[in-house]
Write a protein that holds these residues in place. Structure first.
Motif, mmCIF file in Angstrom:
data_model
loop_
_atom_site.group_PDB
_atom_site.id
_atom_site.type_symbol
_atom_site.label_atom_id
_atom_site.label_comp_id
_atom_site.label_asym_id
_atom_site.label_seq_id
_atom_site.Cartn_x
_atom_site.Cartn_y
_atom_site.Cartn_z
ATOM 1 N N MET A 1 1.036 -1.165 0.230
ATOM 2 C CA MET A 1 -0.094 0.149 -0.085
ATOM 3 C C MET A 1 1.456 1.047 -0.693
ATOM 4 O O MET A 1 2.111 1.605 0.741
ATOM 5 N N ALA A 2 0.485 2.242 -1.050
ATOM 6 C CA ALA A 2 1.467 3.528 -0.849
ATOM 7 C C ALA A 2 1.190 4.060 0.793
ATOM 8 O O ALA A 2 0.301 4.603 0.957
ATOM 9 N N ALA A 3 1.977 5.068 1.166
ATOM 10 C CA ALA A 3 1.056 6.116 1.819
ATOM 11 C C ALA A 3 1.609 7.280 1.748
ATOM 12 O O ALA A 3 1.114 7.725 0.714
ATOM 13 N N ARG B 1 5.209 1.647 12.630
ATOM 14 C CA ARG B 1 5.097 0.518 10.794
ATOM 15 C C ARG B 1 4.661 2.250 9.651
ATOM 16 O O ARG B 1 5.349 2.443 8.415
ATOM 17 N N LEU B 2 3.528 2.411 10.205
ATOM 18 C CA LEU B 2 2.747 3.134 9.026
ATOM 19 C C LEU B 2 3.311 4.276 8.514
ATOM 20 O O LEU B 2 3.162 5.341 8.115
ATOM 21 N N ILE B 3 3.309 5.384 10.368
ATOM 22 C CA ILE B 3 4.124 6.248 10.220
ATOM 23 C C ILE B 3 5.247 6.332 9.661
ATOM 24 O O ILE B 3 6.065 7.617 8.373
ATOM 25 N N GLU B 4 6.218 5.597 9.472
ATOM 26 C CA GLU B 4 7.255 5.405 8.827
ATOM 27 C C GLU B 4 7.748 5.198 7.584
ATOM 28 O O GLU B 4 8.734 5.454 6.802
ATOM 29 N N ALA B 5 6.519 4.424 6.824
ATOM 30 C CA ALA B 5 5.790 4.652 5.557
ATOM 31 C C ALA B 5 5.866 5.688 4.819
ATOM 32 O O ALA B 5 6.630 5.785 3.942
ATOM 33 N N ALA B 6 5.139 6.537 5.644
ATOM 34 C CA ALA B 6 4.704 7.916 5.454
ATOM 35 C C ALA B 6 6.340 9.116 5.571
ATOM 36 O O ALA B 6 6.032 9.888 5.386
ATOM 37 N N GLU C 1 -11.040 9.968 10.740
ATOM 38 C CA GLU C 1 -12.114 9.588 11.035
ATOM 39 C C GLU C 1 -12.733 8.165 11.344
ATOM 40 O O GLU C 1 -13.547 7.956 11.140
ATOM 41 N N ARG C 2 -11.422 7.220 11.687
ATOM 42 C CA ARG C 2 -11.558 6.042 12.353
ATOM 43 C C ARG C 2 -10.617 5.969 13.489
ATOM 44 O O ARG C 2 -10.044 6.657 13.321
ATOM 45 N N ALA C 3 -10.697 5.338 14.215
ATOM 46 C CA ALA C 3 -9.981 4.524 15.358
ATOM 47 C C ALA C 3 -9.564 3.205 14.939
ATOM 48 O O ALA C 3 -8.712 2.343 15.472
ATOM 49 N N GLU C 4 -8.543 4.169 13.321
ATOM 50 C CA GLU C 4 -7.462 2.450 12.810
ATOM 51 C C GLU C 4 -5.684 3.251 12.742
ATOM 52 O O GLU C 4 -5.932 4.948 12.349
ATOM 53 N N ASP C 5 -5.187 2.813 12.512
ATOM 54 C CA ASP C 5 -3.874 3.740 12.174
ATOM 55 C C ASP C 5 -4.396 4.035 10.971
ATOM 56 O O ASP C 5 -3.080 4.757 11.227
#
Length: 257
Positions: free
Chosen positions: A1-3, A26-31, A237-241
């Motif tokens: 998935m693209a950042a 991990r998602l923060i690092e990917a961005a 918008e949601r309580a998701e990473d």
């Protein structure tokens, strides 16, 4: 998935419990962001779980789990992930639903939009609860909204309090000494995490924290944050990473303009 964006190396304070922070980091690092782990809440089993275990062993018309922690701690007491004595199982959101599915029982009720008690209460399946027995599985001292509303609709409601939320010990001095250069944004996924963080940083860190853009996952937390004096607050918008990272991206873009 693209950042979803390039955070440009900005430091993001991640305040989830230590065992639940990896995905967001991990998602923060990917961005291209720099996650800074400061767990601001610790999950521990209930001090005396006997009452909760007895309630979980009973039959119910509905079992409502308020978090993945509630699922994990309940299964430690009554390892029947199929919940064979329960008519319907409800989950507050996708992460909780996934924890239930992994344990052997996909939930019957999960909100489709915002993942909170208010959205679940708006579902037509919960409009008439006369004569229904409901067990809410939660931590000690959780919100009363869901229980109060179902009781007003005719349900008999009980709580199985299966875990405690504790404030971790923390020495703020090393972080505060580099805050201005290291911390560009802060995340807080509950009121309690936000308040714990403020207490952990102490009086010396209050001004730093309030001046730093904050991402939360509920409008009620945003309102509390603004009341405390936070200058810039965004609601994911949601309580998701992934939604939290998108909100960080929007904040990062706003602060760069």
């Amino acid at each position: 998935m693209a950042a979803p964006c390039d955070l440009g190396g900005r430091g993001v304070l991640v305040t989830r419990p230590a065992a639940q922070a990896d995905g967001l980091c991990r998602l923060i690092e990917a961005a291209n962001g720099d996650p800074i782990r400061v767990p601001s809440i610790e999950i521990a089993p209930a001090a005396d779980p006997r009452e909760a275990a007895a309630l979980l062993a009973q039959s119910w018309d509905m079992l409502y789990f308020v978090s993945p922690n509630a699922v994990e701690q309940a299964l430690a007491l009554v390892p029947d992930g199929a919940w064979t004595g329960v008519d319907k199982v409800a989950a507050v959101g996708r992460a909780t639903a996934q924890a239930l599915t992994d344990a052997g029982r996909a939930p019957d009720l999960v909100p489709e939009q915002r993942f909170d008690s208010e959205t679940l209460l708006a579902m037509p399946e919960l409009a008439d609860m006369r004569g229904r027995r409901v067990l809410i599985v939660r931590g000690e001292g959780g919100r009363a909204l869901f229980a109060d509303t179902l009781r007003a609709r005719g349900a008999e409601v009980h709580f199985a309090e299966v875990y405690r939320r504790l404030r971790p010990p923390f020495d703020p001095a090393p972080l505060l000494s580099r805050w201005a250069d290291a911390v560009a944004m802060v995340t807080a996924t509950s009121d309690e995490i936000m308040l714990n963080l403020m207490a952990m940083l102490g009086p010396e860190g209050r001004a730093f924290l309030l001046a730093t853009p904050l991402v939360v996952v509920a409008e009620r937390t945003a309102e509390k944050a603004r009341g405390l004096g936070f200058v810039q607050v965004a609601v994911a918008e949601r309580a998701e990473d992934a939604a939290i990272v998108r909100a960080l991206c929007a904040l990062g873009s706003a602060t760069a303009d």
